[in-house]
Design an enzyme around this catalytic site. Structure first.
Site, mmCIF file in Angstrom:
data_model
loop_
_atom_site.group_PDB
_atom_site.id
_atom_site.type_symbol
_atom_site.label_atom_id
_atom_site.label_comp_id
_atom_site.label_asym_id
_atom_site.label_seq_id
_atom_site.Cartn_x
_atom_site.Cartn_y
_atom_site.Cartn_z
ATOM 1 N N ASP A 104 -129.700 -36.396 1.415
ATOM 2 C CA ASP A 104 -128.888 -35.474 2.105
ATOM 3 C C ASP A 104 -128.910 -34.137 1.131
ATOM 4 O OD1 ASP A 104 -126.830 -34.591 3.644
ATOM 5 O OD2 ASP A 104 -125.493 -36.148 3.421
ATOM 6 N N ASP A 151 -125.694 -43.765 8.248
ATOM 7 C CA ASP A 151 -125.469 -44.087 6.867
ATOM 8 C C ASP A 151 -124.324 -43.991 6.331
ATOM 9 O OD1 ASP A 151 -125.673 -40.923 6.829
ATOM 10 O OD2 ASP A 151 -125.086 -41.495 4.712
#
Lengths: 318, 318
Positions: A80, A267
């Protein structure tokens, strides 16, 4: 509805879809080593460039030849970008830093250090760390923020995505293109609860061109309910051939719901964190995977007396 | 001097001597699972019946068929009897319980429960838990206690050892004697710093008859120095063919010193606890194993900047 693709082909292997990625924020799923995670048949993990650049830091990650080698994890890693952290740390507490069109500046509490993260730097680090999927730096919001804030977030997210794509292409040229498949780049669609802004964001990002997209912004309303309508609408803005990642979605009921809406990747730190605190999710194999009831799974509190005394597997599906 | 025996043959396998046993007090070496401990080529672990009977408790241990199956550890287990805990908890803080000729009574802080541990019960539990080596309940002292306290400790330790041996024999008859080798029973030699009391204790215990012996009592003086003279003298009281366990000895320098004095077995929570806190012991392979200098090992602080940045093994002996 089922996923449009059977898998995602990445430099470190194929990820069968749909896939839930445990968050290994600082490179490890806490309390487990990489071989334990692999033994659980996890096909990929999610790491976070914003946290990793602070600990253990880029020098060490690069010295060890990237995240895979440093953490002993051989399967794909999605990183990320730091956009969500900018939201959760800086937007919620402006004295910790600021957001500008050039990126974010973060001053960790109790430290004199200043951390700069531009769109280019985020992509550069993700690539140099060896991520299989790079995610563009985005400007994240909560659905309750004003329409002006959502508009500003979309404007900035698009602007940053362009710069991220350029940086990605610059590195793609430099990388050995013999390696196939190549690492992918995803962009994140913002817009809060404003369908028109979601549409505008998706169209602009599609025009720039990415390999996949994330549903951005906090995915729950103030009561903790999934933003089903916006999530569904946003999926429909993106052609089915592009994989979509429901960022931060990890509750089993939410995963099934988002999968039904056409999302492929999920996630969250929640399932593994809950497990460390003794709450487990187990399948009820007799029940159909009905998102509206949720009867197909149950909570199991491993420290309950009867579970401590049990010598049976947690579930008949184990 | 080297160990008189090359190994100890036990129901769950052979333990090459000398051997250091990590303390898996509550059944696990903290932060590791049994396969990690096995991968480190640990040949046996030390568990503690006094702690295990409280957590997870005898009902659960027996329900799971004993310690080996419950904790997934297939190699030998030596169980300590609870004597040292009586010393460290009750003798140091009498309101937590009391010691009588019948054993110990322990009242955990903040609990209304009362735990009774007699010599017979200690042996019985160790056997039912599946220990490979049972240790007699003993009455432990610190070397600084009065000669009266040492005399009382020796008297009680001998008395308890007799009862432990009887209980052991009772179970030995009941157990399938087809299994060879059988589980062993060790007794613990007390006497503090009083050589005459050590001698008396050793002779009485030898007369009762055991498979091996422990050096009992806190093994360090008030300054943290090993009680070398008493430890050496006590070893000489016991014929070489009996293995001896330096209970609670775990510092590398102390292990080498005790080995030189003829001890075969060692256990401590210290090396693994230190490791969890970032301090490691590493061999200096060029240096001879000289107990008086200790140059053959060094401390390595894994969180030091240069170690964080290093991608080399911790030691050339790894």
């Amino acid at each position: 509805m089922s996923a449009a693709r059977a898998h995602l082909a990445l430099p470190h292997g194929e990820v069968p879809l749909p896939a839930f990625l445990p968050d290994a924020t600082y490179g490890v799923v806490r309390a487990l080593d990489a071989s334990d995670v692999g033994d659980c048949r996890v096909s990929a993990v999610m790491m976070n460039v914003f946290h990793l650049m602070q600990r253990p830091g880029s020098t060490i990650i690069k010295r060890f030849g990237g995240l895979h080698r440093l953490f002993g994890w051989e399967r794909p890693i999605i990183t990320d970008s730091g956009g969500f952290q900018a939201y959760s740390l800086i937007r919620q507490n402006p004295k910790l830093g600021s957001l500008t069109d050039d990126g974010l500046i973060f001053r960790p509490e109790g430290s004199t250090r200043k951390i700069n993260l531009s769109p280019e730097k985020s992509v550069q680090l993700q690539i140099r760390y060896g991520a299989d999927v790079v995610i563009c730096l985005d400007d994240c919001t909560h659905v309750q923020e004003s329409i002006e804030a959502q508009r500003e977030s979309v404007r900035r997210t698009i602007k940053w995505a362009k710069r991220c794509k350029q940086e990605y292409l610059r590195w793609l040229d430099a990388e050995e293109s013999l390696n196939s498949p190549r690492r992918l780049i995803f962009a994140v669609i913002q817009g809060g609860g404003q369908l028109e802004l979601r549409r505008q964001c998706a169209e602009e990002l599609l025009a720039i061109g990415f390999d996949g997209f994330g549903f951005g912004g906090w995915p729950l309303d103030a009561k903790g309910n999934l933003l089903t309508e916006v999530i569904a609408y946003t999926r429909e803005l993106v052609p089915r051939e592009f994989p979509m990642h429901a960022l931060g979605v990890g509750h089993p009921r939410h995963i099934v719901e988002c999968f039904r809406l056409g999302y492929d990747l999920f996630d969250s730190a929640m399932p593994t964190r809950d497990a460390r605190h003794g709450r487990l999710f187990v399948f009820e194999p007799e029940e159909p995977l009905n998102p509206s009831t949720g009867n197909w799974f149950s909570y199991l509190y491993i420290q309950d007396e009867r579970n401590i005394r049990s010598d049976k597997p947690l579930s008949s599906t184990c």
